[in-house]
Design a protein around this motif. Structure first.
Motif, PDB file in Angstrom:
ATOM      1  N   GLY A 172     -31.834 -16.346   4.406  1.00 56.28           N
ATOM      2  CA  GLY A 172     -33.266 -16.329   4.114  1.00 56.28           C
ATOM      3  C   GLY A 172     -33.619 -17.411   3.119  1.00 56.28           C
ATOM      4  N   HIS A 173     -34.584 -17.139   2.254  1.00 52.54           N
ATOM      5  CA  HIS A 173     -35.054 -18.131   1.297  1.00 52.54           C
ATOM      6  C   HIS A 173     -33.919 -18.606   0.373  1.00 52.54           C
ATOM      7  N   ALA A 174     -33.828 -19.918   0.188  1.00 53.26           N
ATOM      8  CA  ALA A 174     -32.895 -20.531  -0.766  1.00 53.26           C
ATOM      9  C   ALA A 174     -33.686 -21.553  -1.562  1.00 53.26           C
ATOM     10  N   MET A 175     -34.006 -21.201  -2.792  1.00 51.74           N
ATOM     11  CA  MET A 175     -34.911 -22.016  -3.585  1.00 51.74           C
ATOM     12  C   MET A 175     -34.267 -22.473  -4.896  1.00 51.74           C
ATOM     13  N   GLY A 176     -34.568 -23.710  -5.295  1.00 49.89           N
ATOM     14  CA  GLY A 176     -34.079 -24.220  -6.567  1.00 49.89           C
ATOM     15  C   GLY A 176     -32.569 -24.110  -6.670  1.00 49.89           C
ATOM     16  N   ILE A 231     -17.014 -16.989   1.995  1.00 49.54           N
ATOM     17  CA  ILE A 231     -18.397 -16.970   2.484  1.00 49.54           C
ATOM     18  C   ILE A 231     -19.299 -16.555   1.338  1.00 49.54           C
ATOM     19  N   VAL A 232     -20.445 -17.213   1.214  1.00 50.26           N
ATOM     20  CA  VAL A 232     -21.469 -16.827   0.238  1.00 50.26           C
ATOM     21  C   VAL A 232     -22.753 -16.538   1.006  1.00 50.26           C
ATOM     22  N   THR A 233     -23.346 -15.364   0.777  1.00 52.59           N
ATOM     23  CA  THR A 233     -24.597 -15.023   1.437  1.00 52.59           C
ATOM     24  C   THR A 233     -25.395 -14.095   0.539  1.00 52.59           C
ATOM     25  N   GLY A 234     -26.559 -13.666   1.017  1.00 54.95           N
ATOM     26  CA  GLY A 234     -27.423 -12.805   0.228  1.00 54.95           C
ATOM     27  C   GLY A 234     -27.752 -11.521   0.952  1.00 54.95           C
ATOM     28  N   ASN A 235     -28.076 -10.500   0.200  1.00 54.12           N
ATOM     29  CA  ASN A 235     -28.496  -9.221   0.752  1.00 54.12           C
ATOM     30  C   ASN A 235     -30.022  -9.182   0.825  1.00 54.12           C
ATOM     31  N   GLY A 236     -30.563  -8.756   1.962  1.00 53.07           N
ATOM     32  CA  GLY A 236     -32.002  -8.683   2.106  1.00 53.07           C
ATOM     33  C   GLY A 236     -32.586  -9.916   2.756  1.00 53.07           C
ATOM     34  N   ARG A 237     -33.825 -10.246   2.396  1.00 54.28           N
ATOM     35  CA  ARG A 237     -34.531 -11.325   3.077  1.00 54.28           C
ATOM     36  C   ARG A 237     -34.312 -12.695   2.453  1.00 54.28           C
ATOM     37  N   ALA A 238     -33.552 -12.762   1.369  1.00 49.63           N
ATOM     38  CA  ALA A 238     -33.318 -14.045   0.705  1.00 49.63           C
ATOM     39  C   ALA A 238     -31.832 -14.335   0.585  1.00 49.63           C
ATOM     40  N   PHE A 239     -31.509 -15.610   0.609  1.00 47.11           N
ATOM     41  CA  PHE A 239     -30.167 -16.050   0.218  1.00 47.11           C
ATOM     42  C   PHE A 239     -30.076 -16.006  -1.298  1.00 47.11           C
ATOM     43  N   CYS A 240     -30.925 -16.789  -1.957  1.00 44.23           N
ATOM     44  CA  CYS A 240     -30.987 -16.771  -3.417  1.00 44.23           C
ATOM     45  C   CYS A 240     -32.223 -17.530  -3.874  1.00 44.23           C
ATOM     46  N   ALA A 241     -33.004 -16.885  -4.728  1.00 45.19           N
ATOM     47  CA  ALA A 241     -34.213 -17.519  -5.262  1.00 45.19           C
ATOM     48  C   ALA A 241     -33.927 -18.355  -6.497  1.00 45.19           C
ATOM     49  N   MET A 243     -35.137 -11.016  -4.686  1.00 43.92           N
ATOM     50  CA  MET A 243     -34.748 -12.134  -3.812  1.00 43.92           C
ATOM     51  C   MET A 243     -33.444 -12.781  -4.282  1.00 43.92           C
ATOM     52  N   ASN A 244     -32.563 -11.937  -4.817  1.00 43.78           N
ATOM     53  CA  ASN A 244     -31.229 -12.360  -5.272  1.00 43.78           C
ATOM     54  C   ASN A 244     -31.289 -13.445  -6.347  1.00 43.78           C
ATOM     55  N   ALA A 245     -32.331 -13.383  -7.166  1.00 44.80           N
ATOM     56  CA  ALA A 245     -32.408 -14.275  -8.325  1.00 44.80           C
ATOM     57  C   ALA A 245     -31.268 -13.952  -9.282  1.00 44.80           C
ATOM     58  N   PHE A 246     -30.871 -14.943 -10.053  1.00 46.50           N
ATOM     59  CA  PHE A 246     -29.713 -14.808 -10.927  1.00 46.50           C
ATOM     60  C   PHE A 246     -29.921 -13.748 -12.011  1.00 46.50           C
ATOM     61  N   SER A 247     -28.830 -13.114 -12.374  1.00 44.38           N
ATOM     62  CA  SER A 247     -28.749 -12.279 -13.570  1.00 44.38           C
ATOM     63  C   SER A 247     -27.420 -12.609 -14.240  1.00 44.38           C
TER      64      SER A 247
END
Length: 268
Positions: free
Chosen positions: A119-123, A51-61, A23-27
């Protein structure tokens, strides 16, 4: 394929967070590439917008919860394999040297920055969207300040950005409860600027960017700096700053081009 993809097309730079299975969590790799991308957007005169976006079903977890549980991830090991959690000071310095560089760099970018919340953008993932100037969300998006569920505080600027957008009481409630909002609830609270049907998201963003790119870009950037700086100025200071910017803008080619276009429309 890396943990972050960076492309430039037609004066628009695009940052795509690319860990869809997490879910595009940080690394650490993502953070390093993100910082490099923001420096390029800031410094490259051929880039007029980001532009900032995410790949898949999440923006960034945000933070990788599984990695946190296992004491792994980008906040666990330094480049020399030393433990970043060994002392409170080590944790503080690791934030300062890595993830906190992102809001500091964002603050130096006068070009429009658009978060496309697919998609999901959490924390911290939500906070990364809050750092942008405009947030365009898919109707499938969900957003929450979920730090409380991990027993930690917002470490990358959420405590700075969120109350400035939605007010102190509403921000505290989000932080204290960890409540997750749907896209329309986020729109009602002004966390996002637009909500778009998911299948129309790309077309909406393309049209939105084209409208801004039609304008004199130097003036667009000056306007952003005027608005940002005025948030911490007195009225007199703001007016003094604006008068200096006006003195520059009226001698700029963008002003002459705009007057020529207005003349063609209104002077017969």
């Amino acid at each position: 394929m890396g943990d972050l993809l960076f492309t430039v097309e037609g004066h628009v730079a695009k940052i795509v967070l690319n860990r869809p299975d997490q879910m595009n969590a940080f690394s650490k790799e993502m953070m390093d590439l993100w910082i490099e991308a923001l420096v390029e957007i800031r410094d490259n005169p051929e880039i007029h917008m980001g532009i900032v976006t995410g790949n898949g079903r999440a923006f960034c977890a945000g933070g990788d919860v599984k990695a946190m549980i296992n004491r792994e991830g980008f906040l666990s090991k330094n480049s020399d394999d030393t433990d970043l959690r060994s002392t409170p000071l080590a944790v503080k310095n690791s934030l300062w040297k890595m993830i906190q560089r992102i809001p500091l760099l964002m603050d130096e970018i006068d070009k429009p920055m658009i978060a496309v919340v697919n998609g999901h953008a959490m924390g911290a993932g939500l906070d990364m969207a809050l750092m942008c100037d405009i947030r365009i969300a898919s109707e499938r998006a969900k957003m929450g300040e979920t730090y409380i569920n991990a027993g930690i505080v917002p470490g990358d600027g959420g405590g700075y950005y969120l109350p400035r957008i939605i007010g102190l009481d509403a921000a505290l409630e989000m932080f204290w409860t960890g409540k997750v909002l749907n896209a329309h609830e986020a729109l009602d609270m002004k966390i996002v600027s637009h909500v778009v049907p998911h299948d129309e998201l790309d077309n909406f963003v393309t049209k939105y960017c084209k409208e801004i790119l039609k304008k004199p870009q130097e003036v667009v950037q000056m306007m952003k700096r005027i608005v940002k700086e005025s948030q911490t100025m007195t009225l007199r200071q703001s007016l003094d700053y604006v008068s200096s910017q006006m003195a520059i803008s009226v001698f700029h080619q963008g002003h002459e081009d705009a007057l020529t276009e207005l003349k063609s429309k209104f002077v017969k």
